[in-house]
Design a protein around this motif. Structure first.
Motif, mmCIF file in Angstrom:
data_model
loop_
_atom_site.group_PDB
_atom_site.id
_atom_site.type_symbol
_atom_site.label_atom_id
_atom_site.label_comp_id
_atom_site.label_asym_id
_atom_site.label_seq_id
_atom_site.Cartn_x
_atom_site.Cartn_y
_atom_site.Cartn_z
ATOM 1 N N HIS A 159 0.837 -1.198 0.000
ATOM 2 C CA HIS A 159 0.000 0.000 0.000
ATOM 3 C C HIS A 159 0.875 1.253 0.000
ATOM 4 C CE1 HIS A 159 -2.869 3.025 1.314
ATOM 5 N NE2 HIS A 159 -3.821 2.186 0.924
ATOM 6 N N LYS A 199 0.699 4.064 1.337
ATOM 7 C CA LYS A 199 0.935 4.731 2.622
ATOM 8 C C LYS A 199 1.955 3.980 3.465
ATOM 9 C CE LYS A 199 -3.199 7.372 3.059
ATOM 10 N NZ LYS A 199 -4.572 7.390 3.535
ATOM 11 N N LYS A 200 1.892 2.641 3.375
ATOM 12 C CA LYS A 200 2.861 1.834 4.101
ATOM 13 C C LYS A 200 4.244 2.073 3.517
ATOM 14 C CE LYS A 200 2.106 -2.710 4.355
ATOM 15 N NZ LYS A 200 1.196 -3.846 4.396
ATOM 16 N N ARG A 251 -9.231 -1.238 6.053
ATOM 17 C CA ARG A 251 -8.711 0.103 6.240
ATOM 18 C C ARG A 251 -8.218 0.318 7.678
ATOM 19 N NH1 ARG A 251 -8.939 5.389 4.294
ATOM 20 N NH2 ARG A 251 -9.648 6.883 5.831
ATOM 21 N N LEU A 253 -5.055 -1.621 8.243
ATOM 22 C CA LEU A 253 -3.907 -0.923 7.654
ATOM 23 C C LEU A 253 -3.438 0.195 8.574
ATOM 24 C CD1 LEU A 253 -2.076 -0.357 5.113
ATOM 25 C CD2 LEU A 253 -3.780 1.368 4.529
ATOM 26 N N ASP A 285 -5.711 -2.383 -8.810
ATOM 27 C CA ASP A 285 -4.666 -2.494 -7.806
ATOM 28 C C ASP A 285 -3.837 -1.226 -7.733
ATOM 29 O OD1 ASP A 285 -5.104 -5.236 -7.016
ATOM 30 O OD2 ASP A 285 -4.598 -5.682 -9.060
ATOM 31 N N HIS A 312 -12.312 0.872 -0.085
ATOM 32 C CA HIS A 312 -11.359 1.510 0.818
ATOM 33 C C HIS A 312 -11.923 2.813 1.371
ATOM 34 C CE1 HIS A 312 -8.221 -1.308 -0.009
ATOM 35 N NE2 HIS A 312 -8.430 -1.158 -1.284
ATOM 36 N N ASP A 349 -10.463 7.820 0.352
ATOM 37 C CA ASP A 349 -9.080 8.032 0.738
ATOM 38 C C ASP A 349 -8.788 9.521 0.604
ATOM 39 O OD1 ASP A 349 -6.591 7.259 1.575
ATOM 40 O OD2 ASP A 349 -6.693 5.414 0.392
ATOM 41 N N ASN A 409 4.878 3.678 -6.842
ATOM 42 C CA ASN A 409 3.634 2.945 -6.591
ATOM 43 C C ASN A 409 2.464 3.305 -7.483
ATOM 44 O OD1 ASN A 409 3.927 1.220 -4.066
ATOM 45 N ND2 ASN A 409 4.917 3.139 -3.520
#
Lengths: 188, 618
Positions: A10, A12-13, A158, A161, B10, B20, B23, B229
């Motif tokens: 991810h 953010k990670k 979420r 995470l 993805d 999710h 965000d 990413n």
């Protein structure tokens, strides 16, 4: 289109890990400066306070508890999750208090930050480390608020995470302390 | 694409699907477009943040350059009456009551030199250059709707703003801004009794730069995360435009080196406030020995500082190199020569940048045998640099070159980089450095190779991507005038300085009147000053052109005015937050398919490869 089989990290990670790299460089600079300065001689040696040993145990323990709390949250055992989270947080606070006690007991034997080069480095490096731990404490507080608010009870990807990011940072400041502690011991 | 099994979902999971939740990047257009504050001030749109970086950088560039004009006046016309500057500088002009002649305060001269260096290096060429173009181009050229964290991106700008604010306020202190040189060597940066500038000015200088480090780190984390990413489908690393490679590597260098600078600054702070002596040892000030402050090492600070300081020059020049590569290829209508060699030389430069820092310290009393190692690595940097230069020349060679402002500045960059780089080979030798260190030769070297060259890269980028930012073009005539004025002007300013330096004229001196050996250079110093003033006014021309063109420039009518291949030109003119209205375009080929086909002048990255066609970059 083919179905996804690649597990991507991810963003953010990923960003967290990059940020941690910069913290590593920050402390690498301090410890390199320590080595360089020490090699120039005129270096007064003194023993590390006993509190630093206890604090090491405390932060290690807190990491283990928080990891257990993550596992509990992932398997939706919410009561267990909260117990581990709170006890990990308490041990984390204990770390900060013990570091502070460590500084005080150095002060008792007339070792202050400006006493000599060695003491300057010890106080400075441990001080900046505690500053980073306090960041972790703030993050843990954040996690606890979410853990106890009624509307955030179920486990979602979420939330998992978010917890993972907070705990990763915590484990990082833990490992950072272990590194610094071993570094101080080796340099004695 | 056969070589990828990653779905669009993805790559952009949070946006394509609701699971999710919302965000922190909103891909369905900015919902807050009605409010001025959200749209222009605390915007999270990377395009707006880029403009904020650029315009703030321009503000600082004018201040930094104006400062250099003031101290150049002192150097070119020592003893001349400066009382006309009193309305601007106030108490920093000392008026002789008997004759009415105004002279520049010596203390303030050093403050000007210090501030000029700090402002140009950090605020203009780091934040203004890398901040602007990384923000503008990374999401647009890799096919992302915004940065990985638009919030952090916004914070990065506001930390920069705050840092600038602290520095700006320090200009108005009654003891003056910091005056110990942009490198802030102790003891000048540590002992308030050392000089007026070492009092509150130094405190604010360090505070400002710590805030600046925070800004660079927040930005850098974002740039790296986004590039690695959030590339669109098909955008493999070797299909990235060289701009993105340069920004990525720049961010990595910054992320590894700026924290070390912060460590050094924190140690200076502790020395200033808590009585430690990390960098102090047996200092005498005004015949008083500071007996309490012993055991430190001033050279240790220099090691920490230059561990950032050297990579910093590549943080400045790499984005310019990336921009120039892109502009040269596009306007020469040829693929970049040796794409992979360019990538690997960027990586090689980045690696080497970390193991050459002590070449700034040859004369500090460092062990000369250690110098040997740093000499060798320093000279090795010539290899990847030369690879890049030859590749730029080979790219332009035989191309159907469009000599517009962006292209001219890119060619100017290559010229400046060669002239400035060659003198680096002299200075990189510890033995020659015995003669050349701290002379105008050094000043000439770094101003040409990283000052002027980086400015040229920035100008090339602004002229080239101005339509992408404002939907209009900058005035070409003024642009060309700006180029020729700057090109000739910069060589007139810094060319003669090589000569001064070889004759041993030391840098940072307020005046040479008491040194008969240097009196023969009076005319040359005057020439340099006049050239600097003229060159300065050509930069004002650029600023006027910039703001005039925002409102009155020729309107952009087609989406891809330069016939470029990269993704930023596939987004609509005046694109909103999120960049593309429909789906994000996919990428099928490298970014340099220019003049490679009989039937097509150029092929954008979005066009699929033909049956049996080989992708250019591989």
């Amino acid at each position: 289109m083919a179905t996804s089989t690649v597990k991507k990290i991810h963003p953010k990670k990923f960003a967290l890990w990059i940020g941690l790299t910069s913290i590593v460089m920050f402390f690498a600079a301090f410890t390199s400066a320590y080595i360089v300065r020490k090699s120039q001689g005129d270096w007064a040696d003194f023993a590390l306070p006993a509190e630093f040993f206890y604090s090491t145990a405390a932060i290690l323990g807190s990491s283990i508890l928080l990891h257990a709390s993550y596992k509990a949250f992932a398997s939706e055992k919410l009561a267990l999750f909260k117990t581990f989270l709170v006890s990990g947080f308490v041990l984390g606070l204990a770390f900060v208090v013990l570091q502070y006690q460590g500084w005080l007991s150095l002060n008792e034997v007339e070792i202050f930050i400006h006493t000599n080069q060695h003491s300057s480095f010890i106080f400075m490096i441990t001080g900046f480390h505690v500053a980073h731990v306090l960041g972790g404490i703030a993050a843990l507080l954040f996690a606890m608020v979410y853990a106890f608010l009624p509307r955030y009870q179920a486990t979602t990807p979420r939330r998992l995470l978010r917890l993972e990011i907070i705990f990763t940072y915590w484990h990082f400041v833990d490992v950072l302390w272990i590194y610094l502690f071993i570094f101080f011991m080796v340099q004695q | 694409m056969a070589d990828t099994t990653i779905l669009e979902k993805d790559l952009h999971g949070a946006h394509a699907h609701g699971e999710h939740g919302h965000d922190d990047h909103d891909h369905h257009g900015d919902r807050y477009q009605s409010a001025f504050i959200d749209n222009y001030m605390f915007s999270m749109d990377h395009k707006t943040i880029a403009k904020q970086f650029l315009i703030t950088g321009m503000f600082w560039a004018i201040i930094g350059a104006a400062m250099s004009i003031i101290f150049r006046l002192q150097l070119g016309f020592p003893g001349a009456d400066m009382s006309w500057l009193q309305p601007l500088l106030g108490g920093w002009i000392n008026i002789d009551p008997a004759t009415g002649t105004g002279t520049l305060s010596q203390e303030f001269y050093y403050a000007l030199v210090t501030m000029h260096g700090t402002i140009i290096v950090f605020f203009v060429l780091t934040a203004g250059l890398s901040g602007t173009f990384s923000n503008l181009l990374i999401p647009l050229q890799i096919g992302a709707r915004d940065m990985a964290s638009p919030l952090m991106n916004m914070l990065s700008y506001w930390f920069f703003f705050l840092s600038g604010l602290v520095m700006f306020i320090s200009l108005f202190l009654n003891t003056g801004p910091f005056s110990g040189g942009w490198t802030a060597y102790p003891p000048l940066s540590e002992l308030p009794q050392a000089s007026d500038g070492s009092k509150a000015g130094a405190t604010m200088w360090i505070m400002s730069l710590v805030l600046f480090v925070v800004s660079v780190l927040l930005g850098g984390i974002n740039y790296i995360t986004t590039v690695l990413n959030m590339r669109t489908k098909g955008m493999s690393m070797f299909r990235l435009p060289l701009t993105i490679w340069a920004f990525l590597v720049t961010a990595i260098i910054g992320l590894l080196s700026f924290p070390v600078l912060a460590s050094g600054f924190f140690m200076v702070m502790l020395d200033r406030t808590l009585g430690t002596s990390f960098f102090l040892n047996e200092i005498y000030i005004a015949d008083t020995a500071l007996t309490e402050r012993v055991g430190g090492s001033a050279i240790l600070y220099q090691h920490l500082f230059w561990f950032l300081g050297h990579p910093e020059v590549y943080i400045i020049i790499l984005p310019a190199m990336g921009i120039v590569s892109e502009v040269l290829a596009t306007h020469a209508r040829k693929p970049i020569f040796g794409y992979k060699a360019m990538v690997f030389s960027i990586l090689a430069i980045a690696f080497l940048s970390f193991i050459v820092w002590a070449h700034h310290m040859f004369m500090t009393g460092m062990n000369p045998f250690i110098s040997n190692i740093f000499v060798i690595f320093t000279l090795i940097i010539a290899v990847p640099s030369a690879v890049k230069v030859f590749n730029w020349i080979a790219t332009v060679w035989g191309g159907a070159v469009r000599f517009n402002s962006a292209m001219l500045f890119s060619l100017g960059f290559v010229s400046m980089f060669i002239s400035g780089g060659l003198t680096g080979i002299f200075l990189g030798n510890a033995a020659i450095d015995i003669q050349q260190h701290d002379t105008y030769f050094v000043v000439a070297h770094f101003h040409i190779v990283m000052g002027v060259a980086a400015f040229f890269g920035m100008y090339a980028g602004v002229y080239h991507w101005f339509p992408r930012m404002y939907g209009r073009f900058m005035n070409e005539f003024l642009g060309k005038l700006h180029f020729w004025g700057t090109m000739i002007g910069a060589y007139c300013v810094f060319g003669p300085m090589h000569y001064l330096g070889m004759a041993g004229v030391p840098r940072r001196y307020y005046s040479f009147e008491t040194f008969n050996a240097f009196s023969e250079f009076d005319a040359m110093n005057q020439f340099i000053t006049i050239a600097a003033i003229i060159t300065f006014f050509f930069q004002i021309l650029f600023v006027v052109n910039f703001f005039y063109s925002i409102y009155k420039g020729k309107k952009q009518t087609e989406m891809n005015p330069w016939e470029a291949t990269t993704l930023e030109w596939t987004a609509p003119i005046h694109a909103g937050h999120g960049n593309w209205e429909g789906a994000i375009p996919h990428v099928h080929r490298w970014p340099y398919d220019l003049s490679r086909y009989e039937d097509r002048e150029f092929i954008p990255q979005t066009e699929p490869l033909k049956e049996g066609e080989k992708d250019g970059g591989h």
